[in-house]
Design a protein around this motif. Sequence first.
Motif, PDB file in Angstrom:
ATOM      1  N   ASN A  13       0.849  -1.184   0.000  1.00  0.00           N
ATOM      2  CA  ASN A  13       0.000   0.000   0.000  1.00  0.00           C
ATOM      3  C   ASN A  13       0.889   1.241   0.000  1.00  0.00           C
ATOM      4  OD1 ASN A  13      -1.673   2.200   0.747  1.00  0.00           O
ATOM      5  ND2 ASN A  13      -3.129   0.805   1.723  1.00  0.00           N
ATOM      6  N   TYR A  14       1.094   1.829  -1.176  1.00  0.00           N
ATOM      7  CA  TYR A  14       1.994   2.977  -1.298  1.00  0.00           C
ATOM      8  C   TYR A  14       1.484   4.178  -0.501  1.00  0.00           C
ATOM      9  CZ  TYR A  14       4.050   0.433  -5.257  1.00  0.00           C
ATOM     10  OH  TYR A  14       4.651  -0.502  -6.056  1.00  0.00           O
ATOM     11  N   SER A  15       0.175   4.392  -0.531  1.00  0.00           N
ATOM     12  CA  SER A  15      -0.391   5.566   0.147  1.00  0.00           C
ATOM     13  C   SER A  15      -0.156   5.501   1.648  1.00  0.00           C
ATOM     14  CB  SER A  15      -1.895   5.666  -0.137  1.00  0.00           C
ATOM     15  OG  SER A  15      -2.129   5.852  -1.514  1.00  0.00           O
TER      16      SER A  15
ATOM     17  N   ALA B 264       3.439   6.363   2.292  1.00  0.00           N
ATOM     18  CA  ALA B 264       3.675   7.782   2.048  1.00  0.00           C
ATOM     19  C   ALA B 264       3.140   8.620   3.199  1.00  0.00           C
ATOM     20  CB  ALA B 264       3.022   8.198   0.728  1.00  0.00           C
ATOM     21  N   ASN B 265       1.932   8.303   3.667  1.00  0.00           N
ATOM     22  CA  ASN B 265       1.345   9.060   4.774  1.00  0.00           C
ATOM     23  C   ASN B 265       2.157   8.902   6.050  1.00  0.00           C
ATOM     24  OD1 ASN B 265      -0.745   9.933   3.141  1.00  0.00           O
ATOM     25  ND2 ASN B 265      -2.119   8.261   3.722  1.00  0.00           N
TER      26      ASN B 265
ATOM     27  N   ASP C 194       5.244  12.223  -0.634  1.00  0.00           N
ATOM     28  CA  ASP C 194       4.204  11.914  -1.614  1.00  0.00           C
ATOM     29  C   ASP C 194       4.326  10.480  -2.126  1.00  0.00           C
ATOM     30  OD1 ASP C 194       5.545  12.086  -4.573  1.00  0.00           O
ATOM     31  OD2 ASP C 194       6.521  13.462  -3.168  1.00  0.00           O
ATOM     32  N   THR C 195       3.222   9.985  -2.655  1.00  0.00           N
ATOM     33  CA  THR C 195       3.150   8.593  -3.100  1.00  0.00           C
ATOM     34  C   THR C 195       4.121   8.301  -4.233  1.00  0.00           C
ATOM     35  OG1 THR C 195       0.819   8.505  -2.455  1.00  0.00           O
ATOM     36  CG2 THR C 195       1.595   6.799  -3.955  1.00  0.00           C
ATOM     37  N   ASN C 196       4.270   9.247  -5.162  1.00  0.00           N
ATOM     38  CA  ASN C 196       5.192   9.016  -6.281  1.00  0.00           C
ATOM     39  C   ASN C 196       6.627   8.853  -5.800  1.00  0.00           C
ATOM     40  OD1 ASN C 196       3.239   9.047  -8.295  1.00  0.00           O
ATOM     41  ND2 ASN C 196       3.364  11.266  -8.578  1.00  0.00           N
ATOM     42  N   SER C 197       6.991   9.588  -4.760  1.00  0.00           N
ATOM     43  CA  SER C 197       8.343   9.444  -4.202  1.00  0.00           C
ATOM     44  C   SER C 197       8.528   8.057  -3.599  1.00  0.00           C
ATOM     45  CB  SER C 197       8.603  10.516  -3.136  1.00  0.00           C
ATOM     46  OG  SER C 197       8.610  11.808  -3.707  1.00  0.00           O
ATOM     47  N   ILE C 198       7.503   7.585  -2.888  1.00  0.00           N
ATOM     48  CA  ILE C 198       7.559   6.226  -2.327  1.00  0.00           C
ATOM     49  C   ILE C 198       7.726   5.206  -3.436  1.00  0.00           C
ATOM     50  CG2 ILE C 198       6.172   4.415  -1.233  1.00  0.00           C
ATOM     51  CD1 ILE C 198       7.338   6.207   0.813  1.00  0.00           C
ATOM     52  N   LYS C 199       6.989   5.351  -4.521  1.00  0.00           N
ATOM     53  CA  LYS C 199       7.079   4.402  -5.637  1.00  0.00           C
ATOM     54  C   LYS C 199       8.478   4.399  -6.238  1.00  0.00           C
ATOM     55  CE  LYS C 199       2.199   4.394  -6.968  1.00  0.00           C
ATOM     56  NZ  LYS C 199       1.201   4.743  -8.019  1.00  0.00           N
TER      57      LYS C 199
ATOM     58  N   THR D 282      -2.984  -6.036  -6.594  1.00  0.00           N
ATOM     59  CA  THR D 282      -1.868  -5.357  -5.924  1.00  0.00           C
ATOM     60  C   THR D 282      -0.755  -6.358  -5.622  1.00  0.00           C
ATOM     61  OG1 THR D 282      -3.461  -3.878  -4.873  1.00  0.00           O
ATOM     62  CG2 THR D 282      -1.239  -3.934  -3.938  1.00  0.00           C
TER      63      THR D 282
END
Length: 393
Positions: A209-211, A214-215, A220-225, A254
């Motif tokens: 779960n990327y979100s 990130a939280n 941000d989610t894109n950075s986590i990805k 997923t």
Amino acid sequence: MNIQRAITGRILEKIKSTPAVALLGPRQVGKTTLVKEIAPLLGLDNIYLDLESFSDLNKLTDAEHYFLQRKDKLIIIDEVQRMPELFPLLRSVIDKERRPSRFLLLGSASPEILAKSSETLAGRISYLEMHPFNLLETGNNYSQEQLWLRGGFPEMFLSASDGESFEKRLDFIQTYVERELPLLGLKTTPAVSRNLLRMLTGVHGNLLNYSMLANSLGIDTNSIKRIIDLYEDAFLIRRLQPFHINVSKRLVKTPKLFIRDSGLLHALAGIEDMEELEGYAGKGNSWEGFVIQQIISLLKPAISPFFYRTQDGVELDLVLIKGNRPIVGIEVKYSNAPKITKGTTIASKDFGDLPIWIVTPGVEENYAINQFTSVTGLRGILSLLKEMGCTYL
């Protein structure tokens, strides 16, 4: 004690049939040691260059001239990802005399090495991935528990004690976070990278779960990805993809995340010995990841690993696929007296009565639960997969 690496024969075979071979894998997995051991077996004059050595780098000031003057030798280039500009040159040099055994490239993997070489050396290069130790490599001289606890990086696995191994793994993680990952393109701070790795111990064996990540980190989610992508390129983690079959069911899409090496997982979780591992809340997921890594490390290229899960909770931890055809399903249980679930039975039916093997830590003699489901241990499943032609050892 010298441990025979499973990949040795494949390296020798590829070198003798291909102009360039790239042996990829994380640092300290034993690539350099293995190549130096097998070089005499090739019957070829060879030259070893380490791109972390200034003197060797200086030899490549005019790399084309250097290579052409030594075209009758096998040139071994270590840490090749540090000099991605070599790849277009290697193509030119190979094309001037197209024959096997020109170059052996060792790399700790990066987006650059994969992109550059696939773009410029297509048809001229074979890729091999070197994994940490496998249970069949360590044989009967070492216990399954030692390999699970310490992981398969040679120096950590062969340490004099669990405490020494634990400290080496912590040093390895620190070096990777502070030095290696930035060289491979990591743009975040070591603190963020370290915190994310620790958080992944809680995600290990679960849907990614990327979100949520990130939280928790406040980025941000894109950075986590992007960071997760780089961890995977560096062979630190694995995203196991779900298998989609044409059934009238809602399927999970997923990936599941695993920290590849169980020893690194345990170091990140602060687990130093077997007693602490036995009390670890995540030991079931740790065992699952260990078994999956052990299996995947031996699979032939034609066999692809997936997991299977429906929205209704029907699940198989691992499904091995050849082409589009499921070969075998694998469930990993920490209990040595596992009970078959309704979900396992349904999963087998979804795949047309697919045979299912349940892998547990302590079972030494295989036994059947029903017509399609049997129980075995880790050595047992590795032997069975070899008999099925799925593995190369």
